[in-house]
Design a protein around this motif. Structure first.
Motif, PDB file in Angstrom:
ATOM      1  N   GLY A  17     -24.004  20.078 -37.562  1.00  0.00           N
ATOM      2  CA  GLY A  17     -23.417  19.288 -36.489  1.00  0.00           C
ATOM      3  C   GLY A  17     -23.730  19.807 -35.103  1.00  0.00           C
ATOM      4  O   GLY A  17     -23.445  19.127 -34.105  1.00  0.00           O
ATOM      5  N   ARG A  18     -24.295  21.004 -35.031  1.00  0.00           N
ATOM      6  CA  ARG A  18     -24.614  21.583 -33.723  1.00  0.00           C
ATOM      7  C   ARG A  18     -26.097  21.462 -33.373  1.00  0.00           C
ATOM      8  O   ARG A  18     -26.528  21.918 -32.314  1.00  0.00           O
ATOM      9  N   THR A  19     -26.856  20.880 -34.257  1.00  0.00           N
ATOM     10  CA  THR A  19     -28.282  20.713 -33.976  1.00  0.00           C
ATOM     11  C   THR A  19     -28.492  19.542 -33.022  1.00  0.00           C
ATOM     12  O   THR A  19     -27.743  18.566 -33.037  1.00  0.00           O
ATOM     13  N   LEU A  20     -29.525  19.648 -32.204  1.00  0.00           N
ATOM     14  CA  LEU A  20     -29.882  18.629 -31.218  1.00  0.00           C
ATOM     15  C   LEU A  20     -28.655  18.130 -30.459  1.00  0.00           C
ATOM     16  O   LEU A  20     -28.255  16.965 -30.569  1.00  0.00           O
ATOM     17  N   PRO A  21     -28.010  19.008 -29.673  1.00  0.00           N
ATOM     18  CA  PRO A  21     -26.826  18.590 -28.898  1.00  0.00           C
ATOM     19  C   PRO A  21     -27.157  17.427 -27.969  1.00  0.00           C
ATOM     20  O   PRO A  21     -28.285  17.277 -27.499  1.00  0.00           O
ATOM     21  N   LEU A  22     -26.140  16.622 -27.689  1.00  0.00           N
ATOM     22  CA  LEU A  22     -26.349  15.459 -26.823  1.00  0.00           C
ATOM     23  C   LEU A  22     -26.830  15.868 -25.433  1.00  0.00           C
ATOM     24  O   LEU A  22     -27.649  15.184 -24.836  1.00  0.00           O
ATOM     25  N   ARG A 123     -31.449  14.122 -40.558  1.00  0.00           N
ATOM     26  CA  ARG A 123     -31.963  12.835 -40.072  1.00  0.00           C
ATOM     27  C   ARG A 123     -30.876  11.987 -39.419  1.00  0.00           C
ATOM     28  O   ARG A 123     -31.113  11.373 -38.378  1.00  0.00           O
ATOM     29  N   ALA A 124     -29.712  11.933 -40.038  1.00  0.00           N
ATOM     30  CA  ALA A 124     -28.629  11.134 -39.460  1.00  0.00           C
ATOM     31  C   ALA A 124     -28.206  11.706 -38.109  1.00  0.00           C
ATOM     32  O   ALA A 124     -27.927  10.957 -37.164  1.00  0.00           O
ATOM     33  N   ARG A 125     -28.165  13.037 -38.006  1.00  0.00           N
ATOM     34  CA  ARG A 125     -27.801  13.679 -36.751  1.00  0.00           C
ATOM     35  C   ARG A 125     -28.828  13.368 -35.667  1.00  0.00           C
ATOM     36  O   ARG A 125     -28.478  13.076 -34.522  1.00  0.00           O
ATOM     37  N   LEU A 126     -30.103  13.398 -36.032  1.00  0.00           N
ATOM     38  CA  LEU A 126     -31.159  13.110 -35.068  1.00  0.00           C
ATOM     39  C   LEU A 126     -31.032  11.679 -34.548  1.00  0.00           C
ATOM     40  O   LEU A 126     -31.121  11.439 -33.341  1.00  0.00           O
TER      41      LEU A 126
END
Length: 287
Positions: A17-22, A123-126
């Motif tokens: 959940g912390r990957t690729l922060p907004l 993938r969903a997070r991205l």
């Protein structure tokens, strides 16, 4: 223990959940040239219209009929409303299609998408990070235009009530509130274009194809809405409701058209976004 049941080792401190922060994705998109150019174009439109009215004179009604365009120079509020009117049908489609259609396809065209997924970014997070930022930039574009137009119009024509073509006026405070509602509705009505562009962005490695496809299909929708022979079938076209916001800038606003338009837009957008997530989850990413 077999390889199938053996637990997957995860690096210490890793949190999906912390990957690729907004904030990281937002900073990347704000620095891109297309974002700056699009913002410049939208900010320049009010000045272009101001010059056009200065050269051509005050707009006047035809055959005794007064339209919203004819009241453009009545006040800053009217000038802002006219800017929204002339841009909602096409100009505001472009930033939405650009921000949402370029977001995933551009990574693929740069051959950086597979490296993001190998980081590893789920993938969903991205997709969620990119979609949220793209929608945020689209909303910012729609807010930028009327804010600049209101400032320019107030400086040129004064701060006053919103003159309604059919008669009557809205006091400046009420007019400002109604314009906020209008911007919100225009954003919701463009969610169909956003969903379409986003879905196409997950299906192709060519950003121009995703952006152009979304704009092209939006234009097709507008053309179909002009075919009166379709009758009530046009009610299912998002384009049919894109100017329903005009009912909000009346002394006694009518909300039924905006409610129907919102329902249609959200339905199409949710289906398209769901297709984007479903397809991308199964996609073989090689670029």
């Amino acid at each position: 223990m077999s390889a199938l049941t053996e637990p997957v080792e995860v690096a210490s401190g890793y949190r999906a959940g912390r990957t690729l922060p907004l904030r990281v994705e937002l900073a990347r998109q704000l620095r891109r040239r297309r974002t700056l150019i699009m913002g410049g174009i939208l900010a320049a439109l009010p000045f272009v219209l101001l010059i056009a009215f200065a050269i051509g004179g005050d707009p006047a009604g035809r055959n005794g009929q007064v339209t919203l365009m004819d009241t453009a120079t009545a006040s800053g509020a009217n000038f802002a409303a006219v800017n929204l009117f002339v841009s909602a049908g096409f100009l505001l489609v472009i930033p939405v299609a650009l921000f949402c259609g370029d977001t995933v396809a551009s990574e693929a065209s740069w051959s950086s998408l597979r490296y993001l997924l190998a980081a590893p970014v789920p993938r969903a997070r991205l997709l969620w990070s990119k979609l949220v930022v793209a929608l945020g930039l689209s909303l910012a574009a729609m807010v930028l235009l009327p804010v600049v137009a209101l400032a320019v119009g107030t400086a040129a024509y004064g701060w006053g009530p919103l003159q309604i073509p059919t008669g009557g006026a809205l006091d400046p405070g009420t007019a400002a509130q109604r314009l906020v509602v209008v911007v919100g509705y225009v954003f919701v009505s463009q969610l169909v274009t956003a969903g379409l562009a986003f879905w196409l962005s997950t299906r192709t490695d060519a950003p121009l194809g995703a952006v152009g496809g979304a704009v092209g299909l939006t234009i097709v929708g507008n053309v179909l809405d002009a075919v009166t022979a379709l009758g009530h079938w046009r009610d299912f076209l998002p384009a049919h409701w894109q100017f329903a916001w005009a009912d909000a800038v009346q002394p006694h606003p009518e909300w039924s058209g905006m409610i129907q338009g919102t329902a249609i837009s959200l339905t199409y957008a949710l289906v398209l976004i769901a297709l984007a997530f479903r397809g991308f989850a199964r996609k073989d990413v090689v670029s």
